[in-house]
Design a protein around this motif. Structure first.
Motif, short mmCIF file in Angstrom:
data_model
loop_
_atom_site.label_atom_id
_atom_site.label_comp_id
_atom_site.label_asym_id
_atom_site.label_seq_id
_atom_site.Cartn_x
_atom_site.Cartn_y
_atom_site.Cartn_z
N ALA A 40 69.41 79.76 42.24
CA ALA A 40 70.79 79.80 42.72
C ALA A 40 71.21 78.46 43.31
O ALA A 40 72.34 77.99 43.10
N PHE A 41 70.33 77.81 44.04
CA PHE A 41 70.65 76.50 44.62
C PHE A 41 70.83 75.46 43.53
O PHE A 41 71.73 74.61 43.60
N ASP A 42 69.99 75.49 42.48
CA ASP A 42 70.13 74.53 41.38
C ASP A 42 71.47 74.72 40.66
O ASP A 42 72.14 73.75 40.31
N GLU A 43 71.85 75.97 40.45
CA GLU A 43 73.09 76.26 39.73
C GLU A 43 74.34 75.87 40.54
O GLU A 43 75.40 75.58 39.97
N ASN A 44 74.23 75.83 41.86
CA ASN A 44 75.38 75.52 42.71
C ASN A 44 75.27 74.14 43.37
O ASN A 44 76.00 73.86 44.32
N ASP A 45 74.38 73.30 42.82
CA ASP A 45 74.23 71.92 43.29
C ASP A 45 73.95 71.86 44.80
O ASP A 45 74.53 71.05 45.53
N ILE A 46 73.09 72.74 45.26
CA ILE A 46 72.64 72.73 46.66
C ILE A 46 71.22 72.16 46.68
O ILE A 46 70.36 72.62 45.93
N MET A 47 71.00 71.18 47.53
CA MET A 47 69.73 70.46 47.49
C MET A 47 68.80 70.93 48.60
O MET A 47 69.20 71.06 49.76
N ILE A 48 67.54 71.19 48.20
CA ILE A 48 66.46 71.40 49.16
C ILE A 48 65.77 70.06 49.32
O ILE A 48 65.05 69.60 48.43
N PRO A 49 65.99 69.33 50.42
CA PRO A 49 65.52 67.94 50.53
C PRO A 49 64.02 67.85 50.73
O PRO A 49 63.38 68.75 51.29
N PHE A 50 63.47 66.73 50.26
CA PHE A 50 62.09 66.38 50.58
C PHE A 50 62.06 65.86 52.01
O PHE A 50 63.05 65.32 52.52
N PRO A 51 60.92 65.98 52.69
CA PRO A 51 60.82 65.37 54.02
C PRO A 51 61.04 63.86 53.94
O PRO A 51 60.53 63.19 53.04
N ILE A 52 61.82 63.32 54.87
CA ILE A 52 62.14 61.89 54.90
C ILE A 52 61.48 61.26 56.10
O ILE A 52 61.54 61.77 57.22
N ARG A 53 60.85 60.10 55.89
CA ARG A 53 60.22 59.34 56.96
C ARG A 53 60.84 57.95 57.00
O ARG A 53 60.95 57.28 55.98
N THR A 54 61.26 57.54 58.20
CA THR A 54 61.83 56.21 58.39
C THR A 54 60.82 55.36 59.15
O THR A 54 60.33 55.76 60.22
N LEU A 55 60.51 54.18 58.59
CA LEU A 55 59.53 53.29 59.20
C LEU A 55 60.25 52.17 59.94
O LEU A 55 61.11 51.49 59.38
N ASP A 56 59.95 51.98 61.24
CA ASP A 56 60.50 50.89 62.04
C ASP A 56 59.43 49.82 62.18
O ASP A 56 58.28 50.11 62.52
N PHE A 57 59.82 48.57 61.95
CA PHE A 57 58.85 47.48 61.98
C PHE A 57 59.05 46.55 63.17
O PHE A 57 58.29 45.61 63.36
N GLY A 58 60.06 46.81 63.99
CA GLY A 58 60.29 46.00 65.17
C GLY A 58 59.88 46.72 66.43
O GLY A 58 59.72 47.94 66.45
N GLY A 88 74.24 67.22 53.78
CA GLY A 88 75.49 67.03 53.06
C GLY A 88 76.04 68.28 52.42
O GLY A 88 77.16 68.27 51.88
N ASP A 89 75.32 69.40 52.45
CA ASP A 89 75.77 70.63 51.80
C ASP A 89 76.71 71.43 52.71
O ASP A 89 76.66 71.34 53.95
#
Length: 302
Positions: A260-278, A192-193
């Motif tokens: 610098a990223f914190d001051e300019n609202d730039i996010m360093i994302p955490f790793p995201i995992r999506t779980l599928d159950f079907g 989103g940045d």
């Protein structure tokens, strides 16, 4: 009794006569030895002067001096024996030396290989005492180069002995040869940045680091679309003499980039995992749970 005396006296007289006849040759042989000894000393000084311009390894210089001196004196001994008509002795010595040399060559071939490799490393001088190198997965500062091992000290303080043959025959890295080193700092930002903004902020943050090489431009490149972030690398150069010259600017760069990223609202994302159950994928946990309950308890669905 008289007969035995006559035999002994005859032998002594023969030996004395032979000795007197050999006195000129003996004097000449001694003169040859003295001349070759003087030549050996002169060549030792010449070899030391020559090698001191090529290497700073005192062990190699002393060894070369000794080898040269022994070689010259050995040649003088063979000439002296020839003057004394002891050619058979010369032949026997040469044959014996050849056999002994061959036997020692087979028995100590690894030692000989390390010895020759140490000489070549000293003469070619690809690294010196105090240089930081990496050889055969060992990283550290060179402490000493002798005729068998290259001794390095790791950043953790361990002393590592690497055979010269292994160092000479395999690729190694000299980090201090060019007196500079590049730092590659990798990071990722969220999808989103604004990428142009990210590049500008990151570049300015790295440019503010005092310990970087100001004559080199900071480089910024986006690398890939990652699983949960858009990844990039920012690169800059530092003057390098010791490990802290690399570690400290790298640490400062991480701090500056995060701030610098914190001051300019730039996010360093955490790793995201999506779980599928079907089975088909994309099914939520609550949907699959309700479906499973209906299968196992059909009466509850009515």
């Amino acid at each position: 009794m008289n007969e035995a005396y006559q035999i002994v006296a005859g032998k002594l007289e023969t030996w004395l006569s032979a000795t007197i006849e050999m006195l000129p040759n003996l004097a000449l042989a001694l003169l040859v030895l003295v001349v070759f000894y003087v030549i050996g000393k002169m060549l030792r000084k010449f070899v030391r002067t020559l090698l001191e311009k090529a290497t700073t390894n005192k062990t190699v210089i002393d060894l070369a001096e000794t080898v040269m001196s022994v070689l010259i004196i050995g040649i003088g001994v063979f000439f002296a024996l020839s003057i004394l008509n002891l050619d058979g002795t010369v032949t026997s010595l040469l044959a014996g030396a050849g056999i002994i040399g061959l036997a020692l060559g087979f028995a100590f071939q690894d030692i000989a290989a390390n010895f020759i490799s140490g000489l070549l490393l000293s003469i070619r001088h690809p690294f010196g005492i105090g240089d930081i190198i990496k050889s055969n997965d060992y990283f550290g500062t060179v402490q000493k180069l002798n005729l068998r091992n290259t001794i390095i000290k790791t950043p953790q303080g361990q002393i590592v002995y690497i055979p010269n043959k292994v160092v000479y025959e395999n690729p190694f890295t000299n980090y201090t040869k060019n007196k500079e080193r590049r730092i590659d700092l990798e990071c990722g930002i969220s999808y989103g940045d604004d990428l142009e903004k990210v590049k500008k902020v990151a570049t300015e943050a790295i440019e503010s680091i005092e310990k970087r090489n100001q004559n080199r431009k900071v480089e910024f490149f986006f690398k890939e679309f990652g699983g949960s972030s858009i990844n990039f690398v920012v690169r800059f150069w530092v003057d390098f003499r010791s490990n802290p010259d690399f570690w400290e600017p790298q640490s400062d760069a991480i701090i500056a980039l995060k701030k610098a990223f914190d001051e300019n609202d730039i996010m360093i994302p955490f790793p995201i995992r999506t779980l599928d159950f079907g089975i088909r994928g994309g099914e939520k946990l609550n949907t699959m749970w309700d479906s499973q309950k209906k299968v196992t308890n059909p009466s509850n669905s009515e």
